[in-house]
Motif scaffolding. Structure first.
Motif, PDB file in Angstrom:
ATOM      1  N   UNK A 271       0.809  -1.211   0.000  1.00 31.91           N
ATOM      2  CA  UNK A 271       0.000   0.000   0.000  1.00 31.91           C
ATOM      3  C   UNK A 271       0.842   1.261   0.000  1.00 31.91           C
ATOM      4  N   UNK A 272       1.865   1.314   0.857  1.00 41.56           N
ATOM      5  CA  UNK A 272       2.724   2.499   0.932  1.00 41.56           C
ATOM      6  C   UNK A 272       3.487   2.692  -0.370  1.00 41.56           C
ATOM      7  N   UNK A 273       3.961   1.600  -0.973  1.00 40.83           N
ATOM      8  CA  UNK A 273       4.697   1.703  -2.233  1.00 40.83           C
ATOM      9  C   UNK A 273       3.804   2.228  -3.356  1.00 40.83           C
ATOM     10  N   UNK A 274       2.595   1.675  -3.465  1.00 34.64           N
ATOM     11  CA  UNK A 274       1.667   2.130  -4.504  1.00 34.64           C
ATOM     12  C   UNK A 274       1.264   3.575  -4.252  1.00 34.64           C
ATOM     13  N   UNK A 275       0.989   3.897  -3.001  1.00 31.64           N
ATOM     14  CA  UNK A 275       0.613   5.258  -2.612  1.00 31.64           C
ATOM     15  C   UNK A 275       1.720   6.236  -2.988  1.00 31.64           C
ATOM     16  N   UNK A 276       2.961   5.870  -2.692  1.00 34.36           N
ATOM     17  CA  UNK A 276       4.106   6.715  -2.999  1.00 34.36           C
ATOM     18  C   UNK A 276       4.264   6.921  -4.508  1.00 34.36           C
ATOM     19  N   UNK A 277       3.953   5.883  -5.271  1.00 37.31           N
ATOM     20  CA  UNK A 277       4.071   5.969  -6.726  1.00 37.31           C
ATOM     21  C   UNK A 277       2.960   6.833  -7.333  1.00 37.31           C
ATOM     22  N   UNK A 278       1.748   6.662  -6.837  1.00 34.95           N
ATOM     23  CA  UNK A 278       0.588   7.348  -7.411  1.00 34.95           C
ATOM     24  C   UNK A 278       0.576   8.832  -7.073  1.00 34.95           C
ATOM     25  N   UNK A 279       1.099   9.193  -5.909  1.00 28.76           N
ATOM     26  CA  UNK A 279       1.008  10.591  -5.473  1.00 28.76           C
ATOM     27  C   UNK A 279       1.713  11.549  -6.416  1.00 28.76           C
ATOM     28  N   UNK A 280       2.638  11.049  -7.260  1.00 26.67           N
ATOM     29  CA  UNK A 280       3.364  11.909  -8.201  1.00 26.67           C
ATOM     30  C   UNK A 280       2.468  12.413  -9.330  1.00 26.67           C
ATOM     31  N   UNK A 281       1.492  11.598  -9.728  1.00 25.22           N
ATOM     32  CA  UNK A 281       0.709  11.925 -10.931  1.00 25.22           C
ATOM     33  C   UNK A 281      -0.789  11.956 -10.704  1.00 25.22           C
ATOM     34  N   UNK A 282      -1.236  11.782  -9.463  1.00 30.62           N
ATOM     35  CA  UNK A 282      -2.674  11.629  -9.253  1.00 30.62           C
ATOM     36  C   UNK A 282      -3.452  12.897  -9.620  1.00 30.62           C
ATOM     37  N   UNK A 283      -2.825  14.089  -9.534  1.00 30.81           N
ATOM     38  CA  UNK A 283      -3.520  15.323  -9.850  1.00 30.81           C
ATOM     39  C   UNK A 283      -3.934  15.373 -11.337  1.00 30.81           C
ATOM     40  N   UNK A 284      -3.260  14.571 -12.162  1.00 33.07           N
ATOM     41  CA  UNK A 284      -3.600  14.530 -13.587  1.00 33.07           C
ATOM     42  C   UNK A 284      -4.786  13.637 -13.878  1.00 33.07           C
TER      43      UNK A 284
END
Length: 286
Positions: A271-284
Motif C-alpha cells: 500500500x505504501x509503495x503504490x501510494x508513494x508511486x501514485x502521489x506523483x501523478x494523481x492530480x492529472x
C-alpha cells in the motif's frame, strides 16, 4: 541566549524525480504535529452539522447493537457463548467499526484531499496516518459505552474478562490500524483512475464483516471447512484476541495470528509503495 538553541532543524527537499522506494519516514515524523491536526479535523468533521453532534459516537453503536441483538440474537437465535447479547455486540461493533473506519476513511484519501494536495506540499502519508488516529479516538470513545455495560455485567457475575490480556489490546489496535490503512490506501490509489471502485468500498466492507466473526462467535462454526476459511481471514484473530480480553471468550490459534501479521505487513508495504508511486501523478487523473 541564541533563539535557535533547542529548536529542531530540518529541511525538505522536493523533487519530481523519485522511485517507488523513495519514502522518507523521517520527514513524515517531522510532520507529526500536522498528523495530529489532521486527525482532529477528521474527527470533528465527522459529526459537524448534525443535530446530535458527538452523541452519535454513542448512539450509532448502541442502536446497531440493539438491532443485532433483536435480529441475530432474538429472531435467528444465534448463541453468544453465554455472554450477554448486548455486551457481545457492543464489543464486536466497537472493534469492527475501528477497522472499517480505517479502510473507508483512507479509501478516499486522494479524492477527498485533492484540493489541499494541489496547493501545498507536505508528506502525503500524513493523511492516512491521521485517519487512523481519528479512528483510534472514535474507538476510545466507543469503549466508554462498552465499559459501562461491562462493569454492570462483571458486578452481576455474568462476564469474566481476562484482565491480563488487556495489555494486548493496544497491539490489536496497531495490528488492525496498519491493516486497515494498508487496504485503504491501496483502494485510494486505484480510485484515482477507477473511481467506480469507491462505490464498492462500503459494500465490500459490509460483506467482509459477515465473513468475520462479528455478529457470531467463532466457536459456533464447529471444526469444519467453513471455520478454517474464516480463520484464514486476517481480521479474525485480532478480533478474537480483543473479545478474549474484554469478554473472556475467544478462540486464539497462533499460526493464524502469525499469518494475519504476515498479510498485514505485506498489505501495508504494498500500500505504501503504490501510494508513494501514485502521489506523483494523481492530480492529472483525479
Amino acid at each position: 541566549m541564541n533563539a535557535e538553541v533547542g529548536r529542531e532543524k530540518y529541511h525538505t527537499h522536493i523533487s519530481s524525480k523519485h522511485n517507488w522506494f523513495s519514502i522518507n519516514m523521517k520527514e513524515v515524523w517531522n510532520y507529526r504535529d500536522l498528523i495530529g491536526l489532521f486527525a482532529e479535523r477528521t474527527f470533528k468533521l465527522t459529526y459537524k452539522q448534525t443535530v446530535l453532534g458527538p452523541a452519535w459516537i454513542f448512539l450509532n453503536p448502541f442502536i446497531t447493537s440493539l438491532i443485532y441483538t433483536f435480529v441475530f440474537g432474538g429472531i435467528a437465535g444465534m448463541s453468544t457463548d453465554g455472554i450477554p447479547q448486548i455486551l457481545f455486540y457492543l464489543c464486536s461493533n466497537a472493534i469492527w467499526t475501528f477497522f472499517a473506519s480505517c479502510i473507508t476513511k483512507n479509501a478516499a484519501t486522494f479524492t477527498s484531499n485533492a484540493t489541499v494536495f494541489g496547493k501545498v506540499y507536505f508528506p502525503r502519508l500524513t493523511v492516512p496516518l491521521s485517519n487512523v488516529m481519528a479512528s483510534v479516538i472514535q474507538f476510545v470513545v466507543q469503549m466508554i459505552l462498552v465499559m459501562i455495560f461491562l462493569i454492570y455485567y462483571v458486578v452481576r457475575g455474568s462476564v469474566h474478562p481476562n484482565w491480563v490480556m488487556w495489555l494486548l489490546i493496544p497491539l490489536v489496535i496497531v495490528h488492525l490500524g496498519i491493516m486497515g490503512m494498508g487496504f485503504g490506501i491501496i483502494i485510494s490509489s486505484l480510485t484515482t483512475k477507477y473511481q467506480d471502485l469507491a462505490i464498492l468500498v462500503t459494500f465490500g466492507v459490509q460483506l467482509w464483516m459477515y465473513a468475520t466473526p462479528i455478529v457470531y462467535p467463532l466457536s459456533q462454526l464447529g471444526d469444519g471447512t467453513l471455520k478454517t476459511i474464516l480463520m484464514m481471514n486476517p481480521v479474525t484473530m485480532p478480533i478474537e484476541i480483543f473479545r478474549y480480553a474484554v469478554l473472556g471468550q475467544g478462540t486464539i490459534i497462533p499460526q493464524y495470528l502469525i499469518s494475519s501479521w504476515v498479510i498485514t505487513i505485506l498489505v501495508a508495504l504494498v500500500g505504501v509503495l503504490i501510494f508513494n508511486h501514485v502521489e506523483k501523478t494523481f492530480m492529472d487523473t483525479v
